[in-house]
Design a protein around this motif. Structure first.
Motif, PDB file in Angstrom:
ATOM      1  N   ARG A   1      -4.962  -1.221  -0.678  1.00 54.07           N
ATOM      2  CA  ARG A   1      -3.516  -1.485  -0.513  1.00 54.07           C
ATOM      3  C   ARG A   1      -2.711  -0.184  -0.481  1.00 54.07           C
ATOM      4  O   ARG A   1      -1.785  -0.044   0.315  1.00 54.07           O
ATOM      5  N   LYS A   2      -3.107   0.758  -1.319  1.00 57.35           N
ATOM      6  CA  LYS A   2      -2.417   2.056  -1.335  1.00 57.35           C
ATOM      7  C   LYS A   2      -2.481   2.704   0.048  1.00 57.35           C
ATOM      8  O   LYS A   2      -1.495   3.244   0.552  1.00 57.35           O
ATOM      9  N   ASN A   3      -3.687   2.651   0.648  1.00 52.21           N
ATOM     10  CA  ASN A   3      -3.860   3.256   1.982  1.00 52.21           C
ATOM     11  C   ASN A   3      -2.990   2.559   3.019  1.00 52.21           C
ATOM     12  O   ASN A   3      -2.403   3.213   3.882  1.00 52.21           O
ATOM     13  N   ILE A   4      -2.902   1.248   2.927  1.00 53.06           N
ATOM     14  CA  ILE A   4      -2.082   0.501   3.892  1.00 53.06           C
ATOM     15  C   ILE A   4      -0.610   0.888   3.733  1.00 53.06           C
ATOM     16  O   ILE A   4       0.089   1.155   4.716  1.00 53.06           O
ATOM     17  N   LEU A   5      -0.159   0.950   2.490  1.00 49.93           N
ATOM     18  CA  LEU A   5       1.260   1.252   2.252  1.00 49.93           C
ATOM     19  C   LEU A   5       1.615   2.664   2.748  1.00 49.93           C
ATOM     20  O   LEU A   5       2.709   2.898   3.252  1.00 49.93           O
ATOM     21  N   LYS A   6       0.626   3.562   2.631  1.00 49.09           N
ATOM     22  CA  LYS A   6       0.835   4.933   3.138  1.00 49.09           C
ATOM     23  C   LYS A   6       1.079   4.889   4.653  1.00 49.09           C
ATOM     24  O   LYS A   6       1.976   5.551   5.171  1.00 49.09           O
ATOM     25  N   ILE A   7       0.267   4.116   5.327  1.00 52.53           N
ATOM     26  CA  ILE A   7       0.404   4.021   6.795  1.00 52.53           C
ATOM     27  C   ILE A   7       1.753   3.399   7.158  1.00 52.53           C
ATOM     28  O   ILE A   7       2.454   3.870   8.053  1.00 52.53           O
ATOM     29  N   ILE A   8       2.128   2.348   6.413  1.00 56.47           N
ATOM     30  CA  ILE A   8       3.409   1.680   6.722  1.00 56.47           C
ATOM     31  C   ILE A   8       4.571   2.663   6.547  1.00 56.47           C
ATOM     32  O   ILE A   8       5.509   2.678   7.341  1.00 56.47           O
ATOM     33  N   ARG A   9       4.465   3.494   5.528  1.00 56.08           N
ATOM     34  CA  ARG A   9       5.533   4.479   5.315  1.00 56.08           C
ATOM     35  C   ARG A   9       5.620   5.439   6.496  1.00 56.08           C
ATOM     36  O   ARG A   9       6.698   5.815   6.937  1.00 56.08           O
ATOM     37  N   LYS A  10       4.448   5.798   7.023  1.00 59.08           N
ATOM     38  CA  LYS A  10       4.450   6.723   8.171  1.00 59.08           C
ATOM     39  C   LYS A  10       5.019   6.038   9.415  1.00 59.08           C
ATOM     40  O   LYS A  10       5.665   6.689  10.240  1.00 59.08           O
ATOM     41  N   ILE A  11       4.768   4.769   9.556  1.00 57.29           N
ATOM     42  CA  ILE A  11       5.309   4.059  10.736  1.00 57.29           C
ATOM     43  C   ILE A  11       6.837   4.055  10.666  1.00 57.29           C
ATOM     44  O   ILE A  11       7.522   4.141  11.680  1.00 57.29           O
ATOM     45  N   ASN A  12       7.339   3.944   9.426  1.00 56.73           N
ATOM     46  CA  ASN A  12       8.762   4.141   9.156  1.00 56.73           C
ATOM     47  C   ASN A  12       9.657   3.371  10.149  1.00 56.73           C
ATOM     48  O   ASN A  12      10.553   3.933  10.763  1.00 56.73           O
ATOM     49  N   TRP A  13       9.369   2.066  10.263  1.00 58.96           N
ATOM     50  CA  TRP A  13      10.102   1.246  11.235  1.00 58.96           C
ATOM     51  C   TRP A  13      11.317   0.612  10.547  1.00 58.96           C
ATOM     52  O   TRP A  13      11.168  -0.276   9.722  1.00 58.96           O
ATOM     53  N   LYS A  14      12.478   1.093  10.925  1.00 58.40           N
ATOM     54  CA  LYS A  14      13.705   0.712  10.207  1.00 58.40           C
ATOM     55  C   LYS A  14      14.095  -0.750  10.442  1.00 58.40           C
ATOM     56  O   LYS A  14      14.859  -1.317   9.676  1.00 58.40           O
ATOM     57  N   ASP A  15      13.612  -1.346  11.508  1.00 57.50           N
ATOM     58  CA  ASP A  15      13.992  -2.730  11.802  1.00 57.50           C
ATOM     59  C   ASP A  15      13.034  -3.746  11.193  1.00 57.50           C
ATOM     60  O   ASP A  15      13.138  -4.935  11.465  1.00 57.50           O
ATOM     61  N   GLY A  16      12.092  -3.246  10.369  1.00 56.34           N
ATOM     62  CA  GLY A  16      11.079  -4.159   9.833  1.00 56.34           C
ATOM     63  C   GLY A  16      11.090  -4.247   8.322  1.00 56.34           C
ATOM     64  O   GLY A  16      11.780  -3.495   7.642  1.00 56.34           O
ATOM     65  N   PHE A  17      10.334  -5.213   7.796  1.00 53.30           N
ATOM     66  CA  PHE A  17      10.116  -5.323   6.349  1.00 53.30           C
ATOM     67  C   PHE A  17       8.713  -5.867   6.093  1.00 53.30           C
ATOM     68  O   PHE A  17       8.067  -6.388   7.006  1.00 53.30           O
ATOM     69  N   PHE A  18       8.271  -5.754   4.841  1.00 54.90           N
ATOM     70  CA  PHE A  18       6.920  -6.213   4.483  1.00 54.90           C
ATOM     71  C   PHE A  18       6.873  -6.465   2.986  1.00 54.90           C
ATOM     72  O   PHE A  18       7.795  -6.096   2.259  1.00 54.90           O
ATOM     73  N   ARG A  19       5.794  -7.113   2.538  1.00 56.63           N
ATOM     74  CA  ARG A  19       5.602  -7.345   1.106  1.00 56.63           C
ATOM     75  C   ARG A  19       4.697  -6.268   0.528  1.00 56.63           C
ATOM     76  O   ARG A  19       3.613  -6.044   1.048  1.00 56.63           O
ATOM     77  N   LYS A  20       5.152  -5.641  -0.573  1.00 60.96           N
ATOM     78  CA  LYS A  20       4.346  -4.576  -1.188  1.00 60.96           C
ATOM     79  C   LYS A  20       3.294  -5.155  -2.146  1.00 60.96           C
ATOM     80  O   LYS A  20       2.448  -4.429  -2.629  1.00 60.96           O
ATOM     81  N   ASP A  21       3.414  -6.471  -2.426  1.00 61.28           N
ATOM     82  CA  ASP A  21       2.558  -7.030  -3.486  1.00 61.28           C
ATOM     83  C   ASP A  21       1.401  -7.872  -2.946  1.00 61.28           C
ATOM     84  O   ASP A  21       0.820  -8.671  -3.685  1.00 61.28           O
ATOM     85  N   ILE A  22       1.047  -7.700  -1.674  1.00 63.20           N
ATOM     86  CA  ILE A  22      -0.091  -8.456  -1.131  1.00 63.20           C
ATOM     87  C   ILE A  22      -1.326  -8.145  -1.995  1.00 63.20           C
ATOM     88  O   ILE A  22      -1.574  -6.995  -2.339  1.00 63.20           O
ATOM     89  N   GLY A  23      -2.045  -9.195  -2.355  1.00 68.37           N
ATOM     90  CA  GLY A  23      -3.252  -8.996  -3.165  1.00 68.37           C
ATOM     91  C   GLY A  23      -2.996  -8.978  -4.663  1.00 68.37           C
ATOM     92  O   GLY A  23      -3.878  -8.610  -5.431  1.00 68.37           O
ATOM     93  N   TRP A  24      -1.802  -9.431  -5.101  1.00 60.15           N
ATOM     94  CA  TRP A  24      -1.496  -9.345  -6.541  1.00 60.15           C
ATOM     95  C   TRP A  24      -2.517 -10.088  -7.410  1.00 60.15           C
ATOM     96  O   TRP A  24      -2.785  -9.692  -8.537  1.00 60.15           O
ATOM     97  N   ARG A  25      -3.122 -11.129  -6.853  1.00 60.89           N
ATOM     98  CA  ARG A  25      -4.098 -11.873  -7.672  1.00 60.89           C
ATOM     99  C   ARG A  25      -5.349 -11.051  -7.973  1.00 60.89           C
ATOM    100  O   ARG A  25      -6.055 -11.305  -8.938  1.00 60.89           O
ATOM    101  N   VAL A  26      -5.674 -10.126  -7.059  1.00 64.38           N
ATOM    102  CA  VAL A  26      -6.928  -9.368  -7.227  1.00 64.38           C
ATOM    103  C   VAL A  26      -6.689  -7.908  -7.608  1.00 64.38           C
ATOM    104  O   VAL A  26      -7.625  -7.124  -7.656  1.00 64.38           O
ATOM    105  N   ILE A  27      -5.428  -7.560  -7.825  1.00 65.67           N
ATOM    106  CA  ILE A  27      -5.131  -6.171  -8.223  1.00 65.67           C
ATOM    107  C   ILE A  27      -4.445  -6.179  -9.589  1.00 65.67           C
ATOM    108  O   ILE A  27      -3.335  -6.679  -9.729  1.00 65.67           O
ATOM    109  N   GLN A  28      -5.159  -5.647 -10.567  1.00 69.16           N
ATOM    110  CA  GLN A  28      -4.542  -5.543 -11.890  1.00 69.16           C
ATOM    111  C   GLN A  28      -3.613  -4.334 -11.878  1.00 69.16           C
ATOM    112  O   GLN A  28      -3.894  -3.341 -11.223  1.00 69.16           O
ATOM    113  N   LYS A  29      -2.549  -4.459 -12.647  1.00 72.92           N
ATOM    114  CA  LYS A  29      -1.591  -3.339 -12.651  1.00 72.92           C
ATOM    115  C   LYS A  29      -2.136  -2.135 -13.406  1.00 72.92           C
ATOM    116  O   LYS A  29      -2.977  -2.248 -14.250  1.00 72.92           O
TER     117      LYS A  29
END
Ligand code: AMP
Ligand code: GLY
Length: 421
Positions: free
Chosen positions: A393-421
């Motif tokens: 998930r960290k790697n995906i979020l890094k890529i999304i930040r680089k795409i830096n698409w101002k007209d879009g949105f996404f959920r940062k918590d995908i996989g919350w059931r399988v990712i302990q904090k």
């Protein structure tokens, strides 16, 4: 082989990529495809529900096999039409597609075969609704019978809401639904279980968990799916055995008894409650975005699998999977699943450098003069594989930040059931 792939979502880009990698594939056409498929296939912009035009295109391009991605053409009988015209096609016939196209049909199969599912009543009018309400508790779920593009299900907290939603359906809010289903609300954990089936047997085709609500912490309206991961750890061997014995086998047998077995995918939508599986819905296609996290894990030639299925030889083959986990996060247009704008430029995708473990599957995208623009609600699927979901998930979020698409949105918590904090 020359392949025609029907559809334009992230699911179709993932399938297209795998077909492109197959030793057996020659030319691929996507009808209509998206900006992602345009790089590895020829996109043809055609309304695929116009079956006669479709047939012409298939013949002109000397297509050896048609693969149908979305549900609507399946429910409307594309497979029956093409088969009648001697075109080889992977996907269920119109009768079997009712497993997805009519919730009343699916529930009736459950009832006749004692398949575990929520208690329900098929209602044809207000009187039926009122009768069911006499002996039921809340919340209750109201479902339009036919296809409703993910908008046909409402979880209702009280009688007034039930009556409002039911009235709208009876008045024709969803054209294909004259009936509705009222059903018990099941509390548990949702998971999706996939099979590829032929007329004699079937094979496991991955498990996944989707995130249907638009907002983080699973709040807000339902969407087509905001992100997914595979495998779904909740589906263990013991549960899998129950799913096959209690749900899948009786369903496929019921189709065989009607002389309507099929070739295609079976998506078993489940609620798991106290380690017991309950069928929530069937789909007769791959899920989107579930396909995008299952396909990268597949380690067998996909065209070999489709060919074997069409020859009813799935039981003679072994489908191999990589020992990898996979996750995807969907980048959506602002406003989705409500109103949103199309034709918004996505500037930085071409400049991205990412490693082999990550892929971007396009969904609602198109090229105009070699520049990338949005063309739908769900736009890009940023997908990555690895051993640990948290790192993926960290790697995906890094890529999304680089795409830096101002007209879009996404959920940062995908996989919350399988990712302990
Ligand atoms: P469906 O269109 O059947 O996939 O339903 C959409 C979503 O509604 C499902 O993914 C569930 O989250 C929810 N849902 C449907 N049926 C039930 C039920 N009987 N109990 C609880 N949630 C449900
Ligand atoms: N992601 C849910 C579906 O494909 O139906």
């Amino acid at each position: 082989m020359n392949i025609a792939l029907i559809g334009s979502g992230g699911r179709e880009h993932a399938l297209c990529q795998k077909i492109h990698e197959s030793k057996l594939s020659k030319n691929i056409i996507c009808i209509p495809g998206n900006a992602g498929t345009a790089k590895i296939a020829k996109n043809i912009n055609l309304d695929f529900l116009d079956f006669k035009k479709l047939l012409k295109i298939i013949k002109f391009n000397k297509i050896n096999l048609v693969i149908v991605g979305p549900e609507e053409p399946l429910v409307k009988g594309m497979v029956d039409f093409l088969t009648k015209h001697k075109i080889k096609v992977f996907g269920p016939n119109k009768y079997a597609a009712k497993l997805e196209g009519s919730k009343a049909f699916m529930k009736s199969i459950c009832k006749k075969n004692k398949i575990p599912t929520a208690e329900f009543k098929i209602c044809k009018n207000k009187k039926d609704v009122n009768n069911f309400l006499k002996n039921s508790n809340f919340p209750l779920v109201v479902k339009a019978d036919g296809l409703a593009a993910g908008k046909g299900v409402t979880i209702c907290k009280n009688k007034r809401q039930i009556l409002n939603v039911s009235n709208e359906i009876f008045k024709g809010k969803f054209k294909t639904s004259k009936k509705l289903i009222l059903e018990e609300f099941l509390k548990g954990e949702e998971a999706s279980y996939f099979l590829i089936v032929d007329k004699k047997s079937f094979k496991f085709f991955g498990s996944a968990q989707d995130h249907k609500r638009v907002g983080e912490k699973d709040v807000g309206p339902n969407t087509g799916g905001m992100g997914a991961y595979s495998p779904a750890p909740i589906i263990n061997k013991k549960l899998e055995e129950k799913i096959i014995r209690r749900i899948v086998n009786p369903t496929l047998l019921a189709l065989k008894k009607k002389k309507k077995p099929y070739t295609g995918f079976l998506y078993v939508g489940l609620m798991i409650k106290n380690n017991e599986p309950y069928l929530i819905e069937y789909n007769v296609r791959m899920g989107d975005p579930e396909c995008q996290v299952i396909i990268p894990r597949l380690n067998t030639d996909i065209l070999k699998i489709f060919n074997n299925a069409l020859e009813n030889k799935l039981n003679k083959m072994n489908i191999k999977w990589k020992k990898l986990k996979c996750m995807t996060i969907v980048l959506c247009s602002k406003g989705y699943p409500g109103k949103y704008k199309k034709n918004k430029k996505i500037k930085y995708l071409n400049k991205l450098n990412y490693n082999k473990a990550s892929f971007i599957f396009h969904a609602g995208t198109k090229f105009i003069n070699n520049e990338l623009f949005s063309n739908g609600g769900r736009v890009l699927n940023i997908t990555s594989t690895g051993k640990i979901f948290k790192i993926i998930r960290k790697n995906i979020l890094k890529i999304i930040r680089k795409i830096n698409w101002k007209d879009g949105f996404f959920r940062k918590d995908i996989g919350w059931r399988v990712i302990q904090k």
